[in-house]
Write a protein that holds these residues in place. Structure first.
Motif, mmCIF file in Angstrom:
data_model
loop_
_atom_site.group_PDB
_atom_site.id
_atom_site.type_symbol
_atom_site.label_atom_id
_atom_site.label_comp_id
_atom_site.label_asym_id
_atom_site.label_seq_id
_atom_site.Cartn_x
_atom_site.Cartn_y
_atom_site.Cartn_z
ATOM 1 N N THR A 284 0.877 -1.299 0.081
ATOM 2 C CA THR A 284 -0.025 -0.015 -0.086
ATOM 3 C C THR A 284 0.866 1.503 -0.033
ATOM 4 O OG1 THR A 284 -1.676 -1.147 1.202
ATOM 5 C CG2 THR A 284 -1.930 1.000 1.462
ATOM 6 N N LEU A 285 1.952 1.070 0.665
ATOM 7 C CA LEU A 285 2.827 2.570 0.969
ATOM 8 C C LEU A 285 3.571 2.813 -0.530
ATOM 9 C CD1 LEU A 285 4.116 4.508 2.790
ATOM 10 C CD2 LEU A 285 6.216 2.906 3.156
ATOM 11 N N GLY A 286 3.958 1.795 -1.359
ATOM 12 C CA GLY A 286 4.620 1.891 -2.555
ATOM 13 C C GLY A 286 3.502 2.201 -3.508
ATOM 14 N N LEU A 287 2.511 1.829 -3.626
ATOM 15 C CA LEU A 287 1.443 1.877 -4.678
ATOM 16 C C LEU A 287 0.770 3.157 -4.445
ATOM 17 C CD1 LEU A 287 0.016 -1.836 -4.998
ATOM 18 C CD2 LEU A 287 1.389 -0.726 -6.419
ATOM 19 N N ARG A 288 0.595 3.529 -3.256
ATOM 20 C CA ARG A 288 -0.039 4.920 -3.163
ATOM 21 C C ARG A 288 0.888 5.992 -3.615
ATOM 22 N NH1 ARG A 288 -1.748 7.853 2.687
ATOM 23 N NH2 ARG A 288 -2.702 9.797 1.947
ATOM 24 N N PHE A 289 2.052 5.826 -3.254
ATOM 25 C CA PHE A 289 3.120 6.871 -3.822
ATOM 26 C C PHE A 289 2.982 6.941 -5.353
ATOM 27 C CE2 PHE A 289 7.120 7.841 -6.072
ATOM 28 C CZ PHE A 289 7.409 9.065 -5.602
ATOM 29 N N LEU A 290 2.980 5.879 -5.900
ATOM 30 C CA LEU A 290 3.062 5.708 -7.538
ATOM 31 C C LEU A 290 1.442 6.323 -8.102
ATOM 32 C CD1 LEU A 290 4.488 2.251 -8.461
ATOM 33 C CD2 LEU A 290 5.744 4.620 -8.337
ATOM 34 N N ASN A 291 0.419 5.946 -7.381
ATOM 35 C CA ASN A 291 -0.729 6.542 -7.725
ATOM 36 C C ASN A 291 -1.088 8.029 -7.733
ATOM 37 O OD1 ASN A 291 -3.887 5.970 -8.253
ATOM 38 N ND2 ASN A 291 -4.047 7.057 -6.315
ATOM 39 N N GLU A 292 -0.409 8.651 -6.522
ATOM 40 C CA GLU A 292 -0.580 9.856 -6.127
ATOM 41 C C GLU A 292 0.448 10.745 -7.049
ATOM 42 O OE1 GLU A 292 -0.044 10.434 -2.225
ATOM 43 O OE2 GLU A 292 -2.010 9.868 -1.464
ATOM 44 N N THR A 293 1.732 10.192 -7.443
ATOM 45 C CA THR A 293 2.548 10.889 -8.325
ATOM 46 C C THR A 293 2.138 10.785 -9.724
ATOM 47 O OG1 THR A 293 4.091 10.314 -6.896
ATOM 48 C CG2 THR A 293 4.904 11.064 -8.790
ATOM 49 N N PHE A 294 1.606 9.467 -10.306
ATOM 50 C CA PHE A 294 1.696 9.208 -11.718
ATOM 51 C C PHE A 294 0.004 8.955 -12.267
ATOM 52 C CE2 PHE A 294 6.022 8.096 -10.701
ATOM 53 C CZ PHE A 294 6.596 9.004 -11.493
ATOM 54 N N GLY A 295 -0.766 8.958 -11.249
ATOM 55 C CA GLY A 295 -2.144 8.485 -11.685
ATOM 56 C C GLY A 295 -2.180 7.061 -12.180
ATOM 57 N N VAL A 296 -3.191 7.036 -13.163
ATOM 58 C CA VAL A 296 -3.474 5.587 -13.663
ATOM 59 C C VAL A 296 -2.389 4.920 -14.161
ATOM 60 C CG1 VAL A 296 -4.966 4.259 -15.443
ATOM 61 C CG2 VAL A 296 -6.081 6.102 -13.797
ATOM 62 N N CYS A 297 -1.442 5.692 -15.111
ATOM 63 C CA CYS A 297 -0.341 5.226 -15.796
ATOM 64 C C CYS A 297 0.873 5.010 -14.898
ATOM 65 C CB CYS A 297 0.168 6.197 -16.881
ATOM 66 S SG CYS A 297 -0.998 6.625 -18.206
ATOM 67 N N GLY A 298 0.636 5.183 -13.443
ATOM 68 C CA GLY A 298 1.722 4.782 -12.754
ATOM 69 C C GLY A 298 1.348 3.394 -11.882
ATOM 70 N N ARG A 299 0.166 3.052 -12.295
ATOM 71 C CA ARG A 299 -0.348 1.703 -11.321
ATOM 72 C C ARG A 299 0.277 0.428 -11.942
ATOM 73 N NH1 ARG A 299 -4.771 -1.521 -12.347
ATOM 74 N NH2 ARG A 299 -5.718 -0.259 -13.734
ATOM 75 N N PRO A 300 1.015 -0.026 -11.512
ATOM 76 C CA PRO A 300 1.465 -1.631 -11.929
ATOM 77 C C PRO A 300 0.363 -2.442 -12.051
ATOM 78 C CG PRO A 300 2.694 -0.675 -10.099
ATOM 79 C CD PRO A 300 1.547 0.025 -10.115
ATOM 80 N N ARG A 301 0.394 -3.249 -13.208
ATOM 81 C CA ARG A 301 -0.558 -4.337 -13.666
ATOM 82 C C ARG A 301 -0.122 -5.739 -13.319
ATOM 83 N NH1 ARG A 301 -1.929 -2.814 -19.500
ATOM 84 N NH2 ARG A 301 -3.484 -4.277 -19.281
ATOM 85 N N VAL A 302 1.151 -5.889 -13.076
ATOM 86 C CA VAL A 302 1.895 -7.102 -13.146
ATOM 87 C C VAL A 302 2.740 -7.106 -11.630
ATOM 88 C CG1 VAL A 302 3.694 -8.719 -13.916
ATOM 89 C CG2 VAL A 302 1.948 -7.420 -15.493
ATOM 90 N N ALA A 303 2.483 -8.143 -10.717
ATOM 91 C CA ALA A 303 3.343 -8.533 -9.572
ATOM 92 C C ALA A 303 4.655 -9.234 -10.209
ATOM 93 C CB ALA A 303 2.686 -9.447 -8.870
#
Length: 944
Positions: free
Chosen positions: A153-172
């Motif tokens: 959650t910590l890492g994904l929140r930063f990516l989401n708030e910084t880059f929006g949808v395009c920063g959301r990883p789709r692959v683990a």
């Protein structure tokens, strides 16, 4: 607002008062159309440039980021990101993936606004893609699910708030962890990932899968969630996470560059193309589609990205030029999500798997099962820190703004949150790092807790209406607390982070012999044991321990007052003993002093139970079969029979039996009033090595339960998996290590059962364990080794410290319950949660002011017994993140495996819920917008 959990379903909600927790995407979804075109009539080779950046291993996380201590390992993450961005800008065809948000977050904060805008453009165009996206790439064997969810959650929140949808990883993307847990796949599916790729799989498993083209599969990662809720497409990468042999062009590599000037003598394009076509076509034989993936990178590569990209540009150019001559191989820059998209478009069926990928071996005598227990003190400290973090997060919410800035100063939860996130790394809590790195992880956790202590003090002061000084005693496990040792009168605050009331034993070091405790049920005083005196050394001088039971309300605190009597006759004799015969009865062998039986008086069950301590000789690497020694990663005893630790026994008061097995192994067997669990507090160390022999210390429980070669372990603290000796569900095992090859990770509990009885063992940290004989369960407690195992650490696992220069002493607890199998989970699941989230004790010297509030609950009522409050944390100024989970599997309890309804408007006592929105597990996507790829399983391929 009502939420209904279905069996093991987790409910994740933002309780929003004002505002939204999710950023609005600023891109126009270019990122999802950025994949290069493929050719349907050719073998498409997806080249994925990447780096694998350990968040600590041979160097600390700081040293890795800055490129310090290159005498240990040449690695500097800041230079990797600098160089990659520069090279991506030079050719729009190029691609790169990045994983570890802990490093990227640091780098991002140091960039200019113009550089940040440039990077955002690369992300929007899909040229820089984030995969996995957690703060780190977590270990899968030794982590608890709550801590994994937090770090993701910590890492994904930063990516989401910084880059929006395009920063959301789709692959683990877990290319390095040493075996793979089913619960991790379940969590990734519930986080919205479309697929999961990893590199390490057992050598026998890989050989079978290559032959049958089953290196890509559909993992059904829950026995309780309705498919496809926890289904996850999973791919095993062909070369671990390295490039094919001969095609590594990093500055750390020795492979020849592509020399493409025909006027020069060493022109090698034809040779490179020929070798690459052979490698690609060979790899394709083990996969089902006309798409294959190649990981072009490795550990800390791309510090000089020009070397890689210049050669990859040429490789793509010259290999694809052969298509005009009839070649059917097409190379392209790609990413894992682009590759996965092509596999999805193939519309095939995939083999189905329902077990996990433990244990992992990379050769016949090389089982990576030692790290299940390596650095047991660090593993315990990480688990305690997780409990502290949840308490800190909860009190930040319950105490409101005053918790962050109050009478005790400015506190914060983020320091500990980030320290805990780093600690989940697969070379952190796993225990597979160098000693100075392990020290750094522990230091970060300690600093994080110091920040949280200020926050907790502020919050409690606000909730109590008192600014009296709050004191913490962090060494109670070794009976050290300066306040209780010296003070004649003090109060004990007990905060319960669970959403259910809890009864818990408190043990405090004191120097008197007669104490009164108000609002408690018992007040026995015990002399401090010899083993405790030994382990605390000169850090405390209490002669006795004051023991009493406390009760605390759900998500709240209670207060107890303790005072010293000058004369013993003022201490009521009726409080000197505790009835122990309400639930459990324990018997001991009068000759050996060992446990001999356990009875549940409620259910009238009795089993034979013998417990002892043993140790395995660690292989030095000089065995005839293999030169592989035991080390931080690998467990390899040099014989199949453990050696018995010499034993003696000494009886104390009724509530305890103190056993001393040798100068370096002791145990206290405890039974508390109203407890349904028997406590075994073990102390091991310093493990002697004066015989030049490394030792792996275990405790073994031998019972009369008829197990038929079966036993059960949890997966990251959640669902339970069945284990069978010398058996793997997905291939016919050729067992080469009868002990190490049967070890599995135990995160919170393991059990033995037959039709009548179930003995469950709840652990206080992650440990390795096995059942090597019917009715037997062994758990490895401590390891002290003299050799490295040749997996990169280049350091023996031989822990010592300033306090313990002669070898580390480790103390821990096991909790035993005996029940009927049909109802055992009703006892051991709540107990496991209590051990993970223990009450926090705070102390105040002297009297409290009359207006102090002595009891508080953040809930209007306790949650139903099947529901666990997993997360309550401040999200932003006006909203909080709440996670509720149904903690029982679908078939493990007749009472608690049913759906449950929770009314959120009537949940909290101090919060007004004005709005609720449901999120995915990692809180980076609205639940109703989470659309994942659908996959079709092959019929008749289920492996259970």
């Amino acid at each position: 607002i009502a939420c209904i959990g279905s069996f093991f379903l987790l409910v994740y909600l933002i309780m929003a008062i004002i505002g939204s927790p999710l950023s609005v995407a600023k891109c126009v979804f270019v990122c999802f159309q950025s994949c290069h075109a493929t050719k349907p009539d050719m073998l498409n080779v997806h080249l994925v440039p990447h780096t694998h950046d350990d968040v600590g291993w041979l160097k600390t996380v700081d040293q890795y980021y800055y490129g310090d201590r290159n005498n240990i390992q040449h690695a500097g993450v800041q230079y990797i990101l600098d160089s990659v961005v520069d090279q991506l800008l030079k050719n729009p065809d190029r691609r790169f993936i990045y994983v570890e948000t802990a490093f990227f977050y640091r780098w991002w904060k140091q960039q200019s606004s113009s550089m940040q805008q440039t990077v955002k453009q690369l992300v929007d165009e899909g040229r820089l893609e984030f995969v996995n996206g957690g703060w780190c790439m977590s270990d899968e064997a030794t982590t608890h699910y709550s801590a994994v969810i937090d770090q993701m959650t910590l890492g994904l929140r930063f990516l989401n708030e910084t880059f929006g949808v395009c920063g959301r990883p789709r692959v683990a993307w877990h290319i390095d962890p040493f075996g793979h847990a089913r619960e991790h796949a379940s969590m990734f599916a519930q986080m919205g990932f479309d697929g999961f790729f990893f590199g390490r799989v057992d050598y026998q498993d890989r050989a079978r899968r290559m032959k049958d083209k089953e290196q890509e599969l559909l993992w059904r990662a829950s026995s309780s969630l309705t498919p496809p809720m926890a289904d996850l497409f999973t791919g095993i990468l062909p070369n671990g996470y390295n490039p094919p042999d001969g095609f590594c062009w990093d500055q750390l590599c020795d492979d020849a560059p592509i020399r493409d000037d025909p006027d020069l003598e060493d022109y090698n394009v034809d040779d490179v193309v020929t070798r690459f076509l052979k490698a690609a076509n060979t790899q394709a034989l083990a996969y089902k589609t006309n798409h294959i993936i190649m990981t072009m990178g490795s550990d800390f590569q791309y510090e000089n990205a020009n070397l890689w990209y210049k050669n990859l540009d040429k490789l793509i150019l010259y290999v694809n030029a052969n298509q005009s001559s009839g070649s059917k191989v097409n190379l392209l820059y790609s990413t894992p999500s682009c590759y996965l998209q092509e596999l999805h478009r193939a519309n095939l069926t995939w083999p189905l798997k329902e077990d996990d990928f433990f244990p992992y071996a990379d050769a016949a005598h090389d089982f990576w099962t030692g790290y299940f227990t390596s650095r047991p003190a660090l593993k315990r400290y990480e688990r305690i820190s997780n409990s502290n973090l949840q308490t800190c997060n909860q009190l930040e919410v319950l105490g409101g703004p005053a918790s962050r800035k109050g009478p005790f100063g400015a506190g914060d939860s983020q320091t500990l949150s980030k320290a805990m996130a780093v600690a989940q790394h697969h070379d952190a809590v796993s225990g597979t790092e160098k000693q100075h790195v392990a020290n750094d992880y522990a230091k970060r956790l300690a600093e994080g807790w110091q920040h949280c202590q200020v926050l907790v003090s502020n919050s409690l002061a606000s909730l109590r209406g008192s600014s009296a000084e709050i004191i913490y005693c962090d060494n109670l496990n070794i009976s050290v607390c300066p306040l209780t040792e010296a003070s004649k009168k003090f109060s004990v605050g007990v905060y319960n982070p669970l959403a259910h009331p809890v009864t818990w034993p408190v043990r405090l070091p004191v120097n008197g012999t007669a104490y009164g405790v108000t609002d408690a049920t018992g007040k026995p005083v015990f002399p401090v044991s010899r083993s405790t005196q030994d382990v605390r050394r000169n850090r405390g001088f209490a002669r006795n321990e004051l023991v009493f039971q406390v009760q605390a309300p759900p998500l709240g605190f209670s207060t107890y007052f303790t005072f010293f009597f000058l004369h013993c006759d003022k201490f009521s004799s009726k409080n000197k003993t505790i009835s122990l015969l309400q639930y459990l009865q324990v018997t001991f062998d009068p000759d050996t002093g060992l446990l001999s039986g356990l009875s549940n008086l409620e259910t009238k069950q009795t089993i034979k139970l013998t417990q002892n301590f043993y140790w395995y000789n660690s292989s030095r690497g000089n065995n005839a079969e293999s030169k592989q020694p035991s080390g931080a990663y690998i467990f390899r005893p040099n014989s199949s029979t453990p050696l018995v630790v010499s034993k003696t026994a000494k009886s104390s008061v009724v509530q305890e039996v103190r056993q001393r097995f040798s100068p370096w192994v002791s145990q206290v067997v405890r039974l508390y009033a109203d407890s349904k669990a028997l406590e075994l507090e073990w102390t091991v160390g310093p493990v002697p090595i004066n015989d030049w022999q490394g030792k792996e210390v275990i405790t073994r429980l031998d019972t009369s339960i008829k197990t038929s070669q079966l036993f059960y372990t949890d997966s990251n603290g959640r669902e339970v998996l069945q284990r069978r000796k010398d058996f793997r569900p997905t291939w016919e095992l050729k067992q080469t290590e009868p002990i190490a090859g049967n070890y599995y990770p135990i995160n919170s509990r393991a059990f033995l059962k037959d039709d009548e009885d179930q003995l469950t063992v709840v652990t206080d940290r992650s440990q390795g364990g096995s059942s090597l004989q019917n009715g037997s369960l062994e758990i490895m407690l401590h390891r002290r080794l003299l050799f490295d195992d040749y997996r990169g650490v280049d350091e023996a696992l031989n822990e010592a410290s300033e306090i313990f220069p002669d070898g580390l002493v480790v103390r821990g607890r096991l909790f035993l319950t005996l029940d009927h199998p049909a109802s055992a989970a009703d006892t051991h699941r709540p107990l496991a949660q209590q051990v993970v989230l223990q009450p926090l004790l705070t102390f105040t010297d002297g009297d409290l002011s009359p207006e102090t509030q002595l009891e508080f609950s953040g809930l209007q009522a306790a949650l139903p017994s099947a529901v666990h409050l997993l997360t309550l944390s401040q999200w932003d100024k006006d909203s909080v993140l709440l996670r509720l989970e149904h903690q029982f599997q679908s078939d493990e309890s007749q009472v608690n495996s049913r759906p449950v309804t929770v009314n959120l408007q009537k949940l909290f006592s101090t919060l007004d819920v004005l709005g609720v929105s449901e999120l995915n597990l990692s809180a980076n996507q609205w639940k109703d917008e989470m659309k994942r790829f659908e996959w079709s399983p092959q019929k008749g391929t289920v492996h259970t």
